[in-house]
Design a protein around this motif. Sequence first.
Motif, PDB file in Angstrom:
ATOM      1  N   PHE A  35       0.826  -1.208   0.000  1.00  0.00           N
ATOM      2  CA  PHE A  35       0.000   0.000   0.000  1.00  0.00           C
ATOM      3  C   PHE A  35       0.861   1.259   0.000  1.00  0.00           C
ATOM      4  O   PHE A  35       0.650   2.176  -0.795  1.00  0.00           O
ATOM      5  CB  PHE A  35      -0.928   0.020   1.217  1.00  0.00           C
ATOM      6  CG  PHE A  35      -1.669   1.321   1.348  1.00  0.00           C
ATOM      7  CD1 PHE A  35      -2.843   1.537   0.644  1.00  0.00           C
ATOM      8  CD2 PHE A  35      -1.168   2.341   2.149  1.00  0.00           C
ATOM      9  CE1 PHE A  35      -3.512   2.754   0.740  1.00  0.00           C
ATOM     10  CE2 PHE A  35      -1.827   3.559   2.246  1.00  0.00           C
ATOM     11  CZ  PHE A  35      -3.009   3.763   1.538  1.00  0.00           C
ATOM     12  N   TRP A  68       5.853  -4.029  -9.697  1.00  0.00           N
ATOM     13  CA  TRP A  68       4.756  -3.242 -10.234  1.00  0.00           C
ATOM     14  C   TRP A  68       4.903  -3.195 -11.754  1.00  0.00           C
ATOM     15  O   TRP A  68       5.957  -2.813 -12.270  1.00  0.00           O
ATOM     16  CB  TRP A  68       4.781  -1.827  -9.682  1.00  0.00           C
ATOM     17  CG  TRP A  68       4.302  -1.713  -8.269  1.00  0.00           C
ATOM     18  CD1 TRP A  68       3.058  -1.342  -7.847  1.00  0.00           C
ATOM     19  CD2 TRP A  68       5.057  -1.968  -7.063  1.00  0.00           C
ATOM     20  NE1 TRP A  68       2.983  -1.356  -6.467  1.00  0.00           N
ATOM     21  CE2 TRP A  68       4.202  -1.732  -5.969  1.00  0.00           C
ATOM     22  CE3 TRP A  68       6.380  -2.364  -6.818  1.00  0.00           C
ATOM     23  CZ2 TRP A  68       4.623  -1.888  -4.651  1.00  0.00           C
ATOM     24  CZ3 TRP A  68       6.789  -2.520  -5.513  1.00  0.00           C
ATOM     25  CH2 TRP A  68       5.914  -2.288  -4.447  1.00  0.00           C
ATOM     26  N   PHE A 107       3.474   3.192 -12.145  1.00  0.00           N
ATOM     27  CA  PHE A 107       3.579   1.955 -11.366  1.00  0.00           C
ATOM     28  C   PHE A 107       4.491   0.981 -12.118  1.00  0.00           C
ATOM     29  O   PHE A 107       4.043  -0.018 -12.672  1.00  0.00           O
ATOM     30  CB  PHE A 107       2.200   1.347 -11.154  1.00  0.00           C
ATOM     31  CG  PHE A 107       1.269   2.219 -10.356  1.00  0.00           C
ATOM     32  CD1 PHE A 107       1.325   2.242  -8.977  1.00  0.00           C
ATOM     33  CD2 PHE A 107       0.354   3.039 -11.002  1.00  0.00           C
ATOM     34  CE1 PHE A 107       0.475   3.054  -8.232  1.00  0.00           C
ATOM     35  CE2 PHE A 107      -0.503   3.858 -10.268  1.00  0.00           C
ATOM     36  CZ  PHE A 107      -0.435   3.867  -8.888  1.00  0.00           C
ATOM     37  N   TYR A 116       4.188   5.645  -5.709  1.00  0.00           N
ATOM     38  CA  TYR A 116       4.161   5.609  -7.173  1.00  0.00           C
ATOM     39  C   TYR A 116       2.964   6.376  -7.722  1.00  0.00           C
ATOM     40  O   TYR A 116       3.030   6.953  -8.815  1.00  0.00           O
ATOM     41  CB  TYR A 116       4.129   4.162  -7.657  1.00  0.00           C
ATOM     42  CG  TYR A 116       5.362   3.368  -7.299  1.00  0.00           C
ATOM     43  CD1 TYR A 116       6.620   3.958  -7.318  1.00  0.00           C
ATOM     44  CD2 TYR A 116       5.284   2.030  -6.926  1.00  0.00           C
ATOM     45  CE1 TYR A 116       7.756   3.239  -6.977  1.00  0.00           C
ATOM     46  CE2 TYR A 116       6.408   1.305  -6.584  1.00  0.00           C
ATOM     47  CZ  TYR A 116       7.638   1.920  -6.604  1.00  0.00           C
ATOM     48  OH  TYR A 116       8.755   1.203  -6.264  1.00  0.00           O
ATOM     49  N   ALA A 117       1.870   6.393  -6.961  1.00  0.00           N
ATOM     50  CA  ALA A 117       0.681   7.128  -7.404  1.00  0.00           C
ATOM     51  C   ALA A 117       0.976   8.617  -7.511  1.00  0.00           C
ATOM     52  O   ALA A 117       0.418   9.316  -8.359  1.00  0.00           O
ATOM     53  CB  ALA A 117      -0.475   6.873  -6.449  1.00  0.00           C
ATOM     54  N   SER A 132       2.885   1.715  -3.204  1.00  0.00           N
ATOM     55  CA  SER A 132       1.998   2.087  -4.301  1.00  0.00           C
ATOM     56  C   SER A 132       1.559   3.545  -4.180  1.00  0.00           C
ATOM     57  O   SER A 132       1.393   4.246  -5.187  1.00  0.00           O
ATOM     58  CB  SER A 132       0.773   1.177  -4.336  1.00  0.00           C
ATOM     59  OG  SER A 132       1.137  -0.151  -4.694  1.00  0.00           O
ATOM     60  N   ALA A 133       1.373   4.009  -2.947  1.00  0.00           N
ATOM     61  CA  ALA A 133       1.001   5.411  -2.737  1.00  0.00           C
ATOM     62  C   ALA A 133       2.107   6.342  -3.237  1.00  0.00           C
ATOM     63  O   ALA A 133       1.829   7.406  -3.813  1.00  0.00           O
ATOM     64  CB  ALA A 133       0.723   5.660  -1.258  1.00  0.00           C
ATOM     65  N   GLU A 193       0.197  -1.465 -12.759  1.00  0.00           N
ATOM     66  CA  GLU A 193      -0.989  -1.471 -11.903  1.00  0.00           C
ATOM     67  C   GLU A 193      -0.595  -1.180 -10.457  1.00  0.00           C
ATOM     68  O   GLU A 193       0.530  -1.472 -10.038  1.00  0.00           O
ATOM     69  CB  GLU A 193      -1.697  -2.826 -11.973  1.00  0.00           C
ATOM     70  CG  GLU A 193      -2.192  -3.212 -13.360  1.00  0.00           C
ATOM     71  CD  GLU A 193      -3.300  -2.301 -13.851  1.00  0.00           C
ATOM     72  OE1 GLU A 193      -3.998  -1.712 -12.993  1.00  0.00           O
ATOM     73  OE2 GLU A 193      -3.478  -2.179 -15.073  1.00  0.00           O
ATOM     74  N   PRO A 194      -1.522  -0.604  -9.663  1.00  0.00           N
ATOM     75  CA  PRO A 194      -1.211  -0.302  -8.258  1.00  0.00           C
ATOM     76  C   PRO A 194      -0.917  -1.542  -7.418  1.00  0.00           C
ATOM     77  O   PRO A 194      -0.172  -1.471  -6.444  1.00  0.00           O
ATOM     78  CB  PRO A 194      -2.477   0.407  -7.762  1.00  0.00           C
ATOM     79  CG  PRO A 194      -3.119   0.952  -8.989  1.00  0.00           C
ATOM     80  CD  PRO A 194      -2.822  -0.055 -10.065  1.00  0.00           C
ATOM     81  N   GLU A 195      -1.502  -2.686  -7.793  1.00  0.00           N
ATOM     82  CA  GLU A 195      -1.276  -3.911  -7.028  1.00  0.00           C
ATOM     83  C   GLU A 195      -0.037  -4.628  -7.562  1.00  0.00           C
ATOM     84  O   GLU A 195       0.015  -5.007  -8.730  1.00  0.00           O
ATOM     85  CB  GLU A 195      -2.487  -4.830  -7.135  1.00  0.00           C
ATOM     86  CG  GLU A 195      -3.731  -4.290  -6.440  1.00  0.00           C
ATOM     87  CD  GLU A 195      -3.537  -4.198  -4.934  1.00  0.00           C
ATOM     88  OE1 GLU A 195      -2.799  -5.048  -4.371  1.00  0.00           O
ATOM     89  OE2 GLU A 195      -4.109  -3.278  -4.328  1.00  0.00           O
TER      90      GLU A 195
END
Length: 212
Positions: free
Chosen positions: A100, A199, A112, A106-107, A103-104, A202-204
């Motif tokens: 999480f 990654w 990603f 990278y957002a 990913s935050a 995608e975020p996941e």
Amino acid sequence: MIPSKYSAGGDSVLLRIADDDAHFHELAELEGATNDRLLAETGLLLGIGLHELVFAVPYARIVNAAFCHAHPLGSRFNGPDRGAWYAAFATETAQAEVAFHRSADYAEIGRFEDSVTYDDYLADFSADLHDLRNAPDFAPSLAPDSYVASQGLAEALLAARSLGVVYPSVRDASGTCLACFRPALVNNVRKGETFRFTWAGEPEPRIEIERP
């Protein structure tokens, strides 16, 4: 879980940029003057006292670093001046927490694309921790998008000599986490498996065990 690049025993990144041994030692002195863990281990960091750190135990550097290298904005149960040892009861929960937060990051840049390895460190705890599970009054401290209440609670608990907290994971609905406030309570530290987080747009991330 911590990025493998921080694991004990790894070659210093300074070796890659030093021209020779003399240059390496000069760079090492410069790094030491700005490294919070090294400053704390010489009694020069305000957030945590030298007497609180651990020495001459396996992975002491890893333990101390968790308390000395706090995020500039703090984390859920610590402010920017003093870190904590965060752990999950299950590997899957630790992976969800790591995924999480990475990913935050990278957002924020809208990309990603990355592949990073994390080392899983296991530890034993035998202490009375404040339990926030099944405690509705502390729901604000488990907000998914704010650390304001949780950092305020942690500050009050730390001042009251609390040892740490146990709380339901915010990133894994079935998971449980703990935040330990005292380095000496992180016992029997040993290195577990290494996991690669990948990654690919995608975020996941895809998570796999990294084989030697």
